[in-house]
Design a protein around this motif. Structure first.
Motif, mmCIF file in Angstrom:
data_model
loop_
_atom_site.group_PDB
_atom_site.id
_atom_site.type_symbol
_atom_site.label_atom_id
_atom_site.label_comp_id
_atom_site.label_asym_id
_atom_site.label_seq_id
_atom_site.Cartn_x
_atom_site.Cartn_y
_atom_site.Cartn_z
ATOM 1 N N ALA A 133 20.406 8.459 -15.376
ATOM 2 C CA ALA A 133 19.140 8.470 -14.828
ATOM 3 C C ALA A 133 18.163 9.412 -15.141
ATOM 4 N N ASN A 134 18.371 10.382 -16.048
ATOM 5 C CA ASN A 134 17.767 11.548 -16.299
ATOM 6 C C ASN A 134 16.333 11.247 -16.738
ATOM 7 N N GLY A 135 15.320 11.773 -16.243
ATOM 8 C CA GLY A 135 14.039 11.534 -16.352
ATOM 9 C C GLY A 135 13.417 10.230 -15.685
ATOM 10 N N GLY A 136 14.303 9.700 -15.053
ATOM 11 C CA GLY A 136 13.840 8.497 -14.412
ATOM 12 C C GLY A 136 14.183 8.650 -12.893
ATOM 13 N N THR A 137 14.882 7.239 -12.310
ATOM 14 C CA THR A 137 14.878 7.140 -10.688
ATOM 15 C C THR A 137 16.263 6.851 -10.733
ATOM 16 N N LEU A 138 16.963 7.433 -9.782
ATOM 17 C CA LEU A 138 18.174 6.934 -9.256
ATOM 18 C C LEU A 138 18.244 6.242 -7.614
ATOM 19 N N PHE A 139 18.622 5.186 -7.611
ATOM 20 C CA PHE A 139 18.614 4.540 -6.382
ATOM 21 C C PHE A 139 19.872 4.669 -5.840
ATOM 22 N N LEU A 140 19.907 5.309 -4.501
ATOM 23 C CA LEU A 140 21.465 5.553 -3.941
ATOM 24 C C LEU A 140 21.168 4.146 -2.765
ATOM 25 N N ASP A 141 21.752 3.097 -2.973
ATOM 26 C CA ASP A 141 21.836 1.938 -1.872
ATOM 27 C C ASP A 141 22.887 2.325 -1.035
ATOM 28 N N GLU A 142 22.556 1.747 0.213
ATOM 29 C CA GLU A 142 23.438 1.925 1.398
ATOM 30 C C GLU A 142 24.003 3.388 1.418
ATOM 31 N N VAL A 179 11.796 -3.196 -3.225
ATOM 32 C CA VAL A 179 10.944 -2.321 -2.919
ATOM 33 C C VAL A 179 11.379 -0.948 -4.022
ATOM 34 N N ALA A 180 12.537 -0.381 -4.012
ATOM 35 C CA ALA A 180 12.988 0.796 -4.662
ATOM 36 C C ALA A 180 12.553 0.287 -6.199
ATOM 37 N N ASN A 181 12.627 -0.703 -6.633
ATOM 38 C CA ASN A 181 12.346 -0.942 -8.057
ATOM 39 C C ASN A 181 10.931 -1.097 -8.124
ATOM 40 N N ALA A 182 10.098 -1.680 -7.269
ATOM 41 C CA ALA A 182 8.757 -1.527 -7.377
ATOM 42 C C ALA A 182 8.094 -0.140 -7.411
ATOM 43 N N ILE A 183 8.692 0.835 -6.761
ATOM 44 C CA ILE A 183 8.202 2.113 -6.837
ATOM 45 C C ILE A 183 8.482 2.677 -7.933
ATOM 46 N N HIS A 184 9.539 2.612 -8.444
ATOM 47 C CA HIS A 184 9.832 2.990 -10.081
ATOM 48 C C HIS A 184 9.054 2.496 -10.926
ATOM 49 N N ARG A 185 8.787 1.213 -10.935
ATOM 50 C CA ARG A 185 7.906 0.691 -11.965
ATOM 51 C C ARG A 185 6.510 1.082 -11.795
ATOM 52 N N SER A 186 6.014 1.378 -10.717
ATOM 53 C CA SER A 186 4.665 2.004 -10.511
ATOM 54 C C SER A 186 4.684 3.340 -10.443
ATOM 55 N N SER A 187 5.610 4.141 -11.112
ATOM 56 C CA SER A 187 5.545 5.518 -11.111
ATOM 57 C C SER A 187 5.355 5.916 -12.351
ATOM 58 N N SER A 188 5.241 7.283 -12.548
ATOM 59 C CA SER A 188 4.950 7.869 -13.832
ATOM 60 C C SER A 188 6.371 7.894 -14.783
ATOM 61 N N LYS A 193 1.060 -1.269 -0.002
ATOM 62 C CA LYS A 193 0.090 -0.041 0.036
ATOM 63 C C LYS A 193 0.754 1.298 0.086
ATOM 64 N N THR A 194 1.883 1.220 0.906
ATOM 65 C CA THR A 194 2.734 2.395 0.940
ATOM 66 C C THR A 194 3.528 2.468 -0.362
ATOM 67 N N ILE A 195 3.754 1.469 -1.028
ATOM 68 C CA ILE A 195 4.642 1.575 -2.422
ATOM 69 C C ILE A 195 3.729 2.349 -3.430
ATOM 70 N N GLY A 196 2.364 1.934 -3.384
ATOM 71 C CA GLY A 196 1.382 2.492 -4.306
ATOM 72 C C GLY A 196 1.258 4.065 -4.053
ATOM 73 N N ARG A 197 1.230 4.452 -2.751
ATOM 74 C CA ARG A 197 0.925 5.915 -2.444
ATOM 75 C C ARG A 197 2.258 6.639 -2.647
ATOM 76 N N VAL A 198 3.481 6.108 -2.542
ATOM 77 C CA VAL A 198 4.640 6.934 -2.637
ATOM 78 C C VAL A 198 4.956 7.125 -4.070
ATOM 79 N N ALA A 199 4.433 5.930 -4.814
ATOM 80 C CA ALA A 199 5.072 6.062 -6.206
ATOM 81 C C ALA A 199 4.216 7.112 -6.883
ATOM 82 N N ALA A 200 3.185 7.491 -6.514
ATOM 83 C CA ALA A 200 2.576 8.466 -7.253
ATOM 84 C C ALA A 200 2.939 10.030 -7.055
ATOM 85 N N ALA A 201 3.987 9.986 -6.131
ATOM 86 C CA ALA A 201 4.533 11.292 -5.755
ATOM 87 C C ALA A 201 6.046 11.369 -6.513
ATOM 88 N N GLN A 202 6.730 12.897 -6.445
ATOM 89 C CA GLN A 202 7.717 12.745 -7.074
ATOM 90 C C GLN A 202 8.958 13.139 -6.214
#
Ligand SMILES: Nc1ncnc2c1ncn2[C@@H]1O[C@H](COP(=O)(O)OP(=O)(O)OP(=O)(O)O)[C@@H](O)[C@H]1O
Ligand SMILES: [Mg+2]
Length: 304
Positions: free
Chosen positions: A85-94, A31-40, A6-15
């Motif tokens: 990552a321009n236009g997309g998502t940058l995942f900063l791990d650790e 989860v990071a991947n799922a957020i990106h995939r559910s986002s615009s 549920k949280t993933i769905g909610r945060v995915a919609a935001a920027q």
């Protein structure tokens, strides 16, 4: 898990930036991947940077890129992860392991979206959504001056907390089923299943390595059971997972068939590990004769 979805769905919609917090193996990257995939931004790149893997200098050029000749070894010009990552998502791990100097630079970039390649003069505008992840207690790091508070607030606009598996035991049967189904498909084991006792042990174990450890234990057990019905004796729940074989609520042992032999096997395996597989030392730790220990090692098929 439903709550996390549920949280993933909610945060995915935001920027806004998202911080994913959880122990090792709880599924932060998933989860990071799922957020990106559910986002615009899902049709744009998802780019990962591991802050723990590289030295500060290398990480800087990895993130922001570099111009030709900017340092020894920079023989070509290179775009950094931000640009990729321009236009997309940058995942900063650790993120908790990032050097403090680099944290300052990152903060500046996050404030403006503008980067400069190492050794470059040009300012490049980027549009990147940041998801960061950590298994560290960032607030504790802030308290001792190892993590910048201003960066923390920048990154932690939205938070996804992934509880350790031992705090959401209801997920264990579901995850086990999911993992077994995948193994069955991968190896062509239509009969692969979990015996009642084995399922009980999985639910009672502590899983310090969380979902990743559960996956590993099941993969090993599936092989030991030759793709059939996994028995208690096929499960080698890590010796680090103290309390395995006990009911977490009552603290009592689960008196499943084979519990005595299984307990002995684990104690011996732990002693061997602790002794660096030196059998004489392990025998000493267990107050067993060497011969006795050798017999047990044979009996349980223990090896390094
Ligand atoms: N809810 C889930 N459903 C299915 N698989 C999961 C789930 N959560 C985690 N996993 C699996 O567990 C493994 C560990 O997940 P992941 O790499 O995302 O964890 P992590 O928190 O990033 O770990 P680390 O801190 O060690 O980097 C992966 O193989 C992932 O696919
Ligand atoms: Mg990870």
């Amino acid at each position: 898990m439903l709550q996390v979805f549920k949280t993933i769905g909610r945060v995915a919609a935001a920027q806004e930036p998202v911080l994913v917090i959880g122990e090792s193996g709880t599924g932060k990257e998933l989860v990071a991947n799922a957020i990106h995939r559910s986002s615009s931004r899902s049709d744009k790149p998802f780019v990962k940077v591991n802050s723990a893997a590289l030295s500060s200098t290398l990480l800087e050029s990895e993130m922001f890129g570099h111009e030709r000749g900017s340092f020894t070894g920079a023989i070509t010009q290179r775009a950094g992860r931000f640009e990729q990552a321009n236009g997309g998502t940058l995942f900063l791990d650790e993120i908790g392991d990032m050097d403090i100097d680099l944290q300052v630079k990152l903060l500046r970039v996050l404030q403006t979206g503008q980067i400069e390649r190492v050794g470059g003069e040009r300012t490049i505008q980027t549009d990147v959504r940041i998801i960061s992840a950590t298994n560290r207690d960032l607030e504790a790091k802030i308290a001792v001056g190892r993590f910048r508070e201003d960066l923390f607030y920048r990154l932690n606009v939205l938070t996804v907390n992934l509880p350790p598996l031992r705090e959401r035991r209801d997920d264990i049967p579901l995850l086990a089923e999911h993992v077994l189904r995948r193994l069955a498909r991968k190896y062509g084991w239509p009969q692969l299943a979990l015996s009642h006792d084995a399922a009980a042990l999985l639910s009672a174990s502590n899983w310090p390595g969380n979902v990743r450890e559960l996956q590993n234990v099941l993969a090993r057990a599936a092989i030991l059971s030759r793709g059939r019905n996994i028995q208690l004796s096929d499960l080698q729940v890590g010796t680090a997972s103290a309390g395995a074989g006990r009911d977490p609520r009552s603290g009592r042992f689960i008196l499943a068939p084979g519990i005595l032999a299984e307990t002995e096997r684990r104690v011996i395996a732990q002693a061997l590990e602790q002794a660096g597989w030196n059998r004489t030392r392990a025998a000493h730790l267990l107050e067993l004769g060497r011969r006795q220990l050798f017999d047990k090692i044979q009996q349980y098929g223990l090896h390094q």
